[in-house]
Design an enzyme around this catalytic site. Sequence first.
Site, mmCIF file in Angstrom:
data_model
loop_
_atom_site.group_PDB
_atom_site.id
_atom_site.type_symbol
_atom_site.label_atom_id
_atom_site.label_comp_id
_atom_site.label_asym_id
_atom_site.label_seq_id
_atom_site.Cartn_x
_atom_site.Cartn_y
_atom_site.Cartn_z
ATOM 1 N N ARG A 64 0.852 -1.195 0.000
ATOM 2 C CA ARG A 64 0.000 0.000 0.000
ATOM 3 C C ARG A 64 0.885 1.241 0.000
ATOM 4 O O ARG A 64 1.924 1.280 0.659
ATOM 5 C CB ARG A 64 -0.902 0.028 1.236
ATOM 6 C CG ARG A 64 -2.132 -0.861 1.132
ATOM 7 C CD ARG A 64 -3.150 -0.346 0.117
ATOM 8 N NE ARG A 64 -4.336 -1.172 0.050
ATOM 9 C CZ ARG A 64 -4.537 -2.171 -0.817
ATOM 10 N NH1 ARG A 64 -3.606 -2.479 -1.694
ATOM 11 N NH2 ARG A 64 -5.663 -2.851 -0.822
ATOM 12 N N HIS A 86 -1.423 0.942 -9.739
ATOM 13 C CA HIS A 86 -2.117 0.031 -8.824
ATOM 14 C C HIS A 86 -2.810 -1.092 -9.616
ATOM 15 O O HIS A 86 -4.028 -1.275 -9.522
ATOM 16 C CB HIS A 86 -3.134 0.765 -7.940
ATOM 17 C CG HIS A 86 -3.504 -0.021 -6.711
ATOM 18 N ND1 HIS A 86 -3.737 0.542 -5.495
ATOM 19 C CD2 HIS A 86 -3.665 -1.362 -6.514
ATOM 20 C CE1 HIS A 86 -4.045 -0.395 -4.606
ATOM 21 N NE2 HIS A 86 -4.004 -1.574 -5.224
HETATM 22 P P1 NDP Z 1 -1.609 -11.441 4.328
HETATM 23 O O1 NDP Z 1 -2.525 -10.994 5.409
HETATM 24 O O2 NDP Z 1 -1.668 -12.861 3.883
HETATM 25 O O3 NDP Z 1 -0.090 -11.157 4.773
HETATM 26 C C1 NDP Z 1 0.304 -9.987 5.403
HETATM 27 C C2 NDP Z 1 1.745 -10.167 5.870
HETATM 28 O O4 NDP Z 1 2.202 -8.942 6.428
HETATM 29 C C3 NDP Z 1 1.896 -11.231 6.970
HETATM 30 O O5 NDP Z 1 3.078 -11.966 6.786
HETATM 31 C C4 NDP Z 1 1.984 -10.388 8.232
HETATM 32 O O6 NDP Z 1 2.711 -10.997 9.301
HETATM 33 C C5 NDP Z 1 2.753 -9.200 7.712
HETATM 34 N N1 NDP Z 1 2.581 -8.041 8.586
HETATM 35 C C6 NDP Z 1 1.447 -7.358 8.852
HETATM 36 N N2 NDP Z 1 1.692 -6.371 9.739
HETATM 37 C C7 NDP Z 1 3.009 -6.450 10.041
HETATM 38 C C8 NDP Z 1 3.852 -5.731 10.903
HETATM 39 N N3 NDP Z 1 3.408 -4.725 11.659
HETATM 40 N N4 NDP Z 1 5.145 -6.092 10.973
HETATM 41 C C9 NDP Z 1 5.625 -7.127 10.237
HETATM 42 N N5 NDP Z 1 4.869 -7.861 9.392
HETATM 43 C C10 NDP Z 1 3.573 -7.524 9.302
HETATM 44 O O7 NDP Z 1 -1.823 -10.450 3.110
HETATM 45 P P2 NDP Z 1 -1.560 -10.701 1.553
HETATM 46 O O8 NDP Z 1 -0.220 -11.304 1.395
HETATM 47 O O9 NDP Z 1 -2.712 -11.405 0.951
HETATM 48 O O10 NDP Z 1 -1.602 -9.200 0.996
HETATM 49 C C11 NDP Z 1 -0.696 -8.230 1.455
HETATM 50 C C12 NDP Z 1 -1.109 -6.854 0.990
HETATM 51 O O11 NDP Z 1 -0.875 -6.701 -0.406
HETATM 52 C C13 NDP Z 1 -2.599 -6.506 1.122
HETATM 53 O O12 NDP Z 1 -2.928 -6.166 2.437
HETATM 54 C C14 NDP Z 1 -2.736 -5.344 0.170
HETATM 55 O O13 NDP Z 1 -2.465 -4.138 0.849
HETATM 56 C C15 NDP Z 1 -1.659 -5.597 -0.861
HETATM 57 N N6 NDP Z 1 -2.217 -5.918 -2.184
HETATM 58 C C16 NDP Z 1 -1.894 -5.119 -3.244
HETATM 59 C C17 NDP Z 1 -2.374 -5.401 -4.491
HETATM 60 C C18 NDP Z 1 -1.975 -4.588 -5.665
HETATM 61 O O14 NDP Z 1 -2.524 -4.783 -6.760
HETATM 62 N N7 NDP Z 1 -1.019 -3.692 -5.528
HETATM 63 C C19 NDP Z 1 -3.255 -6.556 -4.731
HETATM 64 C C20 NDP Z 1 -3.523 -7.315 -3.551
HETATM 65 C C21 NDP Z 1 -3.022 -7.002 -2.332
HETATM 66 P P3 NDP Z 1 2.171 -12.365 9.995
HETATM 67 O O15 NDP Z 1 2.415 -13.455 8.967
HETATM 68 O O16 NDP Z 1 3.018 -12.532 11.181
HETATM 69 O O17 NDP Z 1 0.708 -12.144 10.272
HETATM 70 C C1 OXD Z 2 -6.159 -5.501 -3.306
HETATM 71 C C2 OXD Z 2 -5.703 -4.542 -4.306
HETATM 72 O O1 OXD Z 2 -6.061 -5.232 -2.106
HETATM 73 O O2 OXD Z 2 -5.992 -4.713 -5.520
HETATM 74 O O3 OXD Z 2 -6.637 -6.577 -3.705
HETATM 75 O O4 OXD Z 2 -5.019 -3.584 -3.951
#
Ligand code: NDP
Ligand code: OXD
Length: 319
Positions: free
Chosen positions: A234, A282
């Site tokens: 993000r 995005h």
């Molecule tokens: P998940 O919830 O599966 O994974 C999130 C990861 O971030 C986990 O490993 C989590 O740790 C880690 N995390 C969260 N907070 C912290 C913190 N404070 N410190 C360290 N690690 C942290 O999410 P996804 O992998 O499915 O997606 C990740 C993000 O990608 C989404 O939230 C979205 O913002 C973004 N996204 C962007 C898209 C785009 O087109 N650009 C499309 C889809 C998603 P833990 O494993 O310990 O919980």
């Molecule tokens: C999502 C994105 O969160 O597209 O899926 O950013």
Amino acid sequence: MPEKSPVIVDLRFHPEQVREGLKQAFPGREVINRADPASRDRDLSSAHYAVLWKPLDDLFLRATGLKVLFSGGAGVDHVLTLPGLPDLPLVRFVDPTLTTRMSEWVVMQCLLHLRQHVTYERQRAKKLWAPLAQPEASEITVGIMGMGVLGSDAARKLGTMGFRVIGWSKSGRPVEGVEVFAGPELDAFLGKTDILVGLLPLTAETAGIFDTGLFAKLRRGGPLGAPVFINAGRGGSQVEADIVAALEKGVLKGVSLDVFETEPLPSSSPLWSMDTVLMTPHSAADSDVRALFAHVERQIERHEAGQPLEHLVSRNAGY
Ligand code: NDP
Ligand code: OXD
């Protein structure tokens, strides 16, 4: 048999794709597509389910019978900050179509930086034929911040390409074949990283995390000359003024950004015209609407059969 509750679809996606996707979706269930002008005055109070991405302002005022909310994307920061959000289970979108798209984007960006694409483009503009010394993927460590669904898949695919991959997550939860650092081990993780990939959700803890202080801790003197930053999590997690300064000072060699503090990126942003910046609007991993509706259908079936919902968001954690 009791009548199936309607499902509200309130997605600011491409309207034609949503209309097409809905043709085969939710058999036997009424769908209220709020992008359709004919649905504007429809009573929403009998709907138990809503699939949403940037919904219309009056959704929660009018849809008073909701039982489960579905995010149209994997990220939920935009849902958790909606005014009037009811205290209901929130399911996020997790699907191989989205995961695959994101890994394609991440692998492509890592390869573009490894293979010095920006420098070759610069040379091409000058009609300069000058092959560069070329490091191999196995000499480069990619550090992924966020080792969830997306980070873990990207790590596996980068490993197949020969990169050394390490990860950082809140819990440090093990991921096969990857050294994963836990929250407090951030500095040790950064000190080993040549290419930093951001795949973090936006939460109070991750807002502004990619800043001058963090970039200064990345490994220096690696085969790329200076570290590279790639972000598709993000935009709220990055400080764009710090990215610009780091590029200008050579603290970062290049960046790839799919997400921005303000979207669409304002025309006044210096990022538009910096030739060390690769960017996409995005679009790294758009939701495939058919897959999204199939996922929502599956979760509704589970819910109505008394089984637990999958991919539930923790309101406390913010993801
Ligand atoms: P998940 O919830 O599966 O994974 C999130 C990861 O971030 C986990 O490993 C989590 O740790 C880690 N995390 C969260 N907070 C912290 C913190 N404070 N410190 C360290 N690690 C942290 O999410 P996804 O992998 O499915 O997606 C990740 C993000 O990608 C989404 O939230 C979205 O913002 C973004 N996204 C962007 C898209 C785009 O087109 N650009 C499309 C889809 C998603 P833990 O494993 O310990 O919980
Ligand atoms: C999502 C994105 O969160 O597209 O899926 O950013």
